[in-house]
Design a protein around this motif. Structure first.
Motif, short mmCIF file in Angstrom:
data_model
loop_
_atom_site.label_atom_id
_atom_site.label_comp_id
_atom_site.label_asym_id
_atom_site.label_seq_id
_atom_site.Cartn_x
_atom_site.Cartn_y
_atom_site.Cartn_z
N ARG A 165 37.57 42.12 46.47
CA ARG A 165 37.42 43.54 45.87
C ARG A 165 38.72 44.14 45.98
O ARG A 165 39.19 45.17 45.69
CB ARG A 165 36.50 44.24 47.01
N ALA B 23 40.80 40.48 43.05
CA ALA B 23 39.86 40.96 41.92
C ALA B 23 39.98 40.59 40.71
O ALA B 23 41.35 40.31 40.37
CB ALA B 23 39.64 42.54 42.46
N GLY B 24 38.98 40.74 39.91
CA GLY B 24 39.23 40.41 38.31
C GLY B 24 40.00 38.91 38.13
O GLY B 24 39.26 37.85 38.65
N THR C 275 35.93 41.24 27.25
CA THR C 275 35.73 42.62 27.79
C THR C 275 34.31 42.21 28.75
O THR C 275 34.22 43.10 29.57
CB THR C 275 35.59 43.64 26.82
N ARG D 232 35.59 40.82 32.02
CA ARG D 232 36.63 41.48 32.54
C ARG D 232 35.76 42.79 33.13
O ARG D 232 35.78 42.96 34.25
CB ARG D 232 37.54 41.78 31.81
N ASP D 233 35.27 43.53 32.17
CA ASP D 233 34.68 44.87 32.44
C ASP D 233 33.54 44.95 32.98
O ASP D 233 32.81 46.09 33.57
CB ASP D 233 34.86 45.82 31.30
N ARG E 64 33.11 40.65 36.30
CA ARG E 64 33.94 40.37 37.21
C ARG E 64 34.09 41.85 38.19
O ARG E 64 34.28 41.97 39.12
CB ARG E 64 35.27 39.90 36.78
N ARG E 65 34.05 42.81 37.28
CA ARG E 65 34.09 44.09 37.97
C ARG E 65 32.64 44.26 38.96
O ARG E 65 32.97 45.11 40.07
CB ARG E 65 33.96 45.24 37.10
N TYR E 66 31.63 43.80 38.40
CA TYR E 66 30.62 44.42 39.51
C TYR E 66 29.76 43.10 40.17
O TYR E 66 28.68 43.12 40.70
CB TYR E 66 29.37 45.02 38.78
#
Length: 493
Positions: free
Chosen positions: A65, A69-70, A152, A155-156, A159-161
């Protein structure tokens, strides 16, 4: 859930030698990192020794986190994906400037970086969760129409959540340009409704087959109309395309009486589905299949579903519940690695490093392709299967055996040179038999059955009592190690 193993497992993880001969008697660290990672390696051993199990878990969450992250889990790997930070328009402009406006370089970079992070990121819990949800909300990489947008989704959304809220992940996926193109939602309008996304949302992403009707599918598609893309492939809600009228899907109903508020109506529907008990049960079942066994107990599944609903659809508490369950700690041998996992686990357990990341990642890409398991490349929307029966292929097995030898014997450029003697650790074995036992434990987490160890001695052509200084291991070590990796024990997750 009972937590019988939890108080004692940290001490067990510190043990460096596990001598039991039973085929399924495993060192706990090996089990942990074959499920909550892509295989154990030196850094993980050091982290576990330093933090203990509880501290390691907290480190994994905080790293993934924060600093990891990412794509930040490994700087050298992340540097091989410069297009992954770009917008769809920027990717297309770069492709055009480099002579191929419709080229697949962004998708290739996504594949290579994914493999590299699985192999070398310290955030292994994160990478396994990313892999799970990339398959759960599958958008096939290297497929038509997503050449500038597929990254996207990774990434968005994923990996974000991946260790956050599934509700947030589902909401983001329903606005993601790659998902909207892959399942045709971007082209669905009030006068030409496309049911593809609305159906897969119910069947695959949330409640599952048996919990909805065809009328529900139709209304699911209607309430999500208007979600589209602009000329640069960015998400754009277009109210003029939204179907207006009362909507009922399962237990959800909405007046849906204004095109201007149609996007909000769709979000309310998505939140309903994310918090539905059937979604909780389905996600719990799939997570248990990923981390525990092909046939997890209804008790464990029910406990995870309860935690999911109790925590407001949080993902990390479900994973922690698996880790704390006796069913998890007793499940070694109940899962088989997918072919690409076998490949990555080999890299990790050998300690092979990316000397020249661009070349090593290219090698991992074509290796995973040759075994039929390139990450993110499953064509249908249901994601790669995760049960043993789906991966019975003699061709893939033979290719993996070849790669075991190639990685041990330094066949491939781009990887840092591998020294097989490092597998002995700080204390060198004194006899040939001790060396074989030590290598089996180091590489697979368990002693082999006596007959199998004797077969390895026969391969060496010497008794187990042979002093290491005069053993044929001086010449045969790089041939013995691949034989151990070829064994069924290494093929198990």
């Amino acid at each position: 859930m009972t937590t019988t193993f939890w108080p004692t497992i940290s001490a067990a993880l510190r043990n460096t030698v596990h001598t039991a001969r039973a085929p399924m008697a495993w060192h706990p660290a090996s089990l942990l990192m074959s499920r909550f990672g892509f295989g154990i390696e030196a850094m993980t051993r050091a982290d576990l020794a330093h933090y203990g199990l509880d501290g390691w878990w907290q480190f994994q969450l905080s790293f993934s986190r924060g600093a990891g992250a990412g794509y930040a889990g490994h700087a050298g790997v992340a540097a091989q994906g410069p297009l992954l930070t770009q917008s769809p328009a920027q990717v297309r402009a770069w492709l055009a400037a480099n002579g191929n406006e419709y080229g697949w370089e962004a998708m290739d970079q996504l594949t290579r970086v994914t493999l590299g992070l699985q192999a070398w990121s310290r955030g292994q819990v994160y990478e396994t969760a990313v892999d799970f949800f990339a398959n759960h909300l599958n958008v096939a990489n290297h497929s038509d129409g997503v050449w500038t947008t597929r990254h996207t989704m990774d990434r968005d959304v994923i990996r974000r959540y991946a260790l956050g809220s599934y509700t947030d992940m589902l909401l983001a996926s329903a606005r993601n340009p790659a998902m909207l193109r892959y399942l045709s939602l971007a082209s669905s309008t009030k006068s030409a409704i496309n049911e593809n996304y609305g159906r897969e949302l119910l069947e695959l992403h949330t409640v599952g087959i048996g919990n909805y009707t065809e009328a529900d599918v139709q209304n699911s598609a209607r309430i999500l109309t208007g979600r589209s893309l602009d000329a640069d492939f960015n998400y754009l809600y277009k109210p003029e395309r939204h179907w207006v009228g009362p909507i009922k899907v399962m237990g959800f109903s909405h007046a849906n009486d204004s095109a201007a508020t149609g996007e909000a109506a769709g979000d309310a529907y998505l939140r309903y589905l994310a918090s539905h008990p059937a979604t909780a049960k389905r996600l719990a079942q799939k997570l248990c299949v990923r981390y525990v066994s092909d046939t997890p107990s209804p008790t464990l599944v029910a406990e995870l579903a309860r935690i999911y609903l109790q925590t407001g659809t949080q993902i990390a508490p479900m994973l922690l519940a698996i880790l704390r369950s006796t069913e998890f700690w007793g499940s070694r041998g109940a899962k088989v690695r997918r072919p690409a996992e076998n490949l990555i686990a080999t890299v990790r357990v050998l300690g092979v490093q990316p000397g020249t990341p661009s070349k090593s990642l290219q090698h991992l890409h074509w290796m995973s392709s040759s075994v039929g398991n390139v990450p993110l490349d499953w064509s249908p929307p249901n994601g790669y299967p995760d049960v043993a029966g789906a991966w019975r292929s003699s061709g893939s097995l033979l290719n993996l055996w070849s790669y075991h030898r190639g990685l041990v014997q330094n066949w491939y450029g781009g990887f840092a040179p591998f020294d097989p003697a490092t597998l002995y650790g700080a204390v060198k074995p004194t006899t040939s038999g001790e060396a074989i036992a030590k290598l089996c434990i180091r590489l697979t987490g368990t002693r082999f059955p006596l007959a199998h160890e004797q077969a390895l001695q026969t391969f060496l052509g010497e008794p187990a009592s042979t002093p290491i200084a005069s053993s044929r291991l001086r010449w045969y070590l790089t041939h013995l190690i691949p034989l151990i990796l070829d064994a069924p024990q290494h093929a198990l997750r």
